[in-house]
Design a protein around this motif. Structure first.
Motif, PDB file in Angstrom:
ATOM      1  N   GLU A  38      31.468 -35.159  80.600  1.00  0.00           N
ATOM      2  CA  GLU A  38      32.336 -36.148  81.266  1.00  0.00           C
ATOM      3  C   GLU A  38      32.418 -37.446  80.470  1.00  0.00           C
ATOM      4  OE1 GLU A  38      31.544 -34.758  85.883  1.00  0.00           O
ATOM      5  OE2 GLU A  38      30.168 -36.130  84.900  1.00  0.00           O
ATOM      6  N   TYR A  39      31.306 -37.833  79.911  1.00  0.00           N
ATOM      7  CA  TYR A  39      31.274 -39.039  79.076  1.00  0.00           C
ATOM      8  C   TYR A  39      32.175 -38.824  77.853  1.00  0.00           C
ATOM      9  CZ  TYR A  39      29.235 -42.773  76.202  1.00  0.00           C
ATOM     10  OH  TYR A  39      29.030 -43.868  75.401  1.00  0.00           O
ATOM     11  N   GLY A  40      32.072 -37.638  77.266  1.00  0.00           N
ATOM     12  CA  GLY A  40      32.906 -37.304  76.118  1.00  0.00           C
ATOM     13  C   GLY A  40      34.387 -37.329  76.476  1.00  0.00           C
ATOM     14  N   GLN A  41      34.708 -36.854  77.663  1.00  0.00           N
ATOM     15  CA  GLN A  41      36.103 -36.839  78.104  1.00  0.00           C
ATOM     16  C   GLN A  41      36.623 -38.271  78.278  1.00  0.00           C
ATOM     17  OE1 GLN A  41      36.947 -34.607  81.707  1.00  0.00           O
ATOM     18  NE2 GLN A  41      39.113 -34.512  81.137  1.00  0.00           N
ATOM     19  N   MET A  42      35.793 -39.131  78.821  1.00  0.00           N
ATOM     20  CA  MET A  42      36.197 -40.542  78.973  1.00  0.00           C
ATOM     21  C   MET A  42      36.497 -41.161  77.621  1.00  0.00           C
ATOM     22  SD  MET A  42      33.621 -42.403  81.522  1.00  0.00           S
ATOM     23  CE  MET A  42      33.292 -41.795  83.134  1.00  0.00           C
ATOM     24  N   LEU A  43      35.605 -40.882  76.664  1.00  0.00           N
ATOM     25  CA  LEU A  43      35.798 -41.442  75.323  1.00  0.00           C
ATOM     26  C   LEU A  43      37.040 -40.858  74.659  1.00  0.00           C
ATOM     27  CD1 LEU A  43      32.105 -41.393  74.139  1.00  0.00           C
ATOM     28  CD2 LEU A  43      33.530 -43.430  74.329  1.00  0.00           C
TER      29      LEU A  43
END
Ligand code: HEC
Length: 105
Positions: free
Chosen positions: A21-26
Motif C-alpha cells: 500500500e505504501y508503494g502504491q501511494m508512492l
C-alpha cells in the motif's frame, strides 16, 4: 501531502499500512509526477502521447515496468531520461515501489 509523510513515519515496526500500500501511494504520488500517468495503473505501461512528425505518427509510451529488477528500478529513478523525470526517493521508498510493481493484490 500530509498523508505521505504520515505514511512514511508510520512505516516501521507496527505500521498500519502494508509495504504494498505504501508503494502504491508512492507510485501515484512520488514527490513529482505520478508514475501512474506514464506507466499505467499498475505498471503495465501506457501510451503517453501521439504526435505527428514529418507526416508520421509517433507514439510515445511509458514501458511495462512490472518485471523490472530492483537494480533497474533504482537506476531508472535516479538517471536522466529524455521523457521520464528524475526522482529523489530513498532506498526504503524504492523498495516499497518495487513491492507494489512486482506483486498482485
Ligand atoms: C512523464 C512520463 C513518466 C513518468 C511520470 C515516469 N516515467 Fe518511468 N519511464 C517513462 C519512459 C518514457 C521511459 C522509457 C525511457 C525514456 O524514454 O524516458 C521510462 C522508463 C522507466 C523505467 C525503465 C524501464 C526499463 O525496462 O529499463 C522504470 C523502471 C521506470 N520508468 C519507472 C518509473 C517509476 C517508478 C516512476 C514514478 C516514480 C516513473 N517511471 C515515472 C516515462 C515516465
Amino acid at each position: 501531502m500530509w498523508w505521505l509523510l504520515a505514511a512514511a513515519l508510520a512505516w516501521g515496526e507496527d505500521s498500519f499500512i502494508t509495504q504494498y500500500e505504501y508503494g502504491q501511494m508512492l507510485y501515484e504520488n512520488p514527490r513529482g509526477i505520478g508514475c501512474v500517468h506514464c506507466h499505467g495503473v499498475h505498471g503495465e505501461g501506457k501510451v503517453i502521447a501521439r504526435y505527428k512528425e514529418d507526416d508520421k505518427t509517433v507514439v510515445l509510451r511509458g514501458p511495462d515496468i512490472r518485471k523490472v529488477s530492483f537494480a533497474t528500478l533504482k537506476s531508472a529513478l535516479s538517471r536522466r531520461y529524455r521523457v521520464m523525470p528524475t526522482y529523489f526517493l530513498t532506498d526504503k521508498e524504492i523498495a516499497a515501489l518495487y513491492t507494489f510493481l512486482t506483486h498482485e493484490e
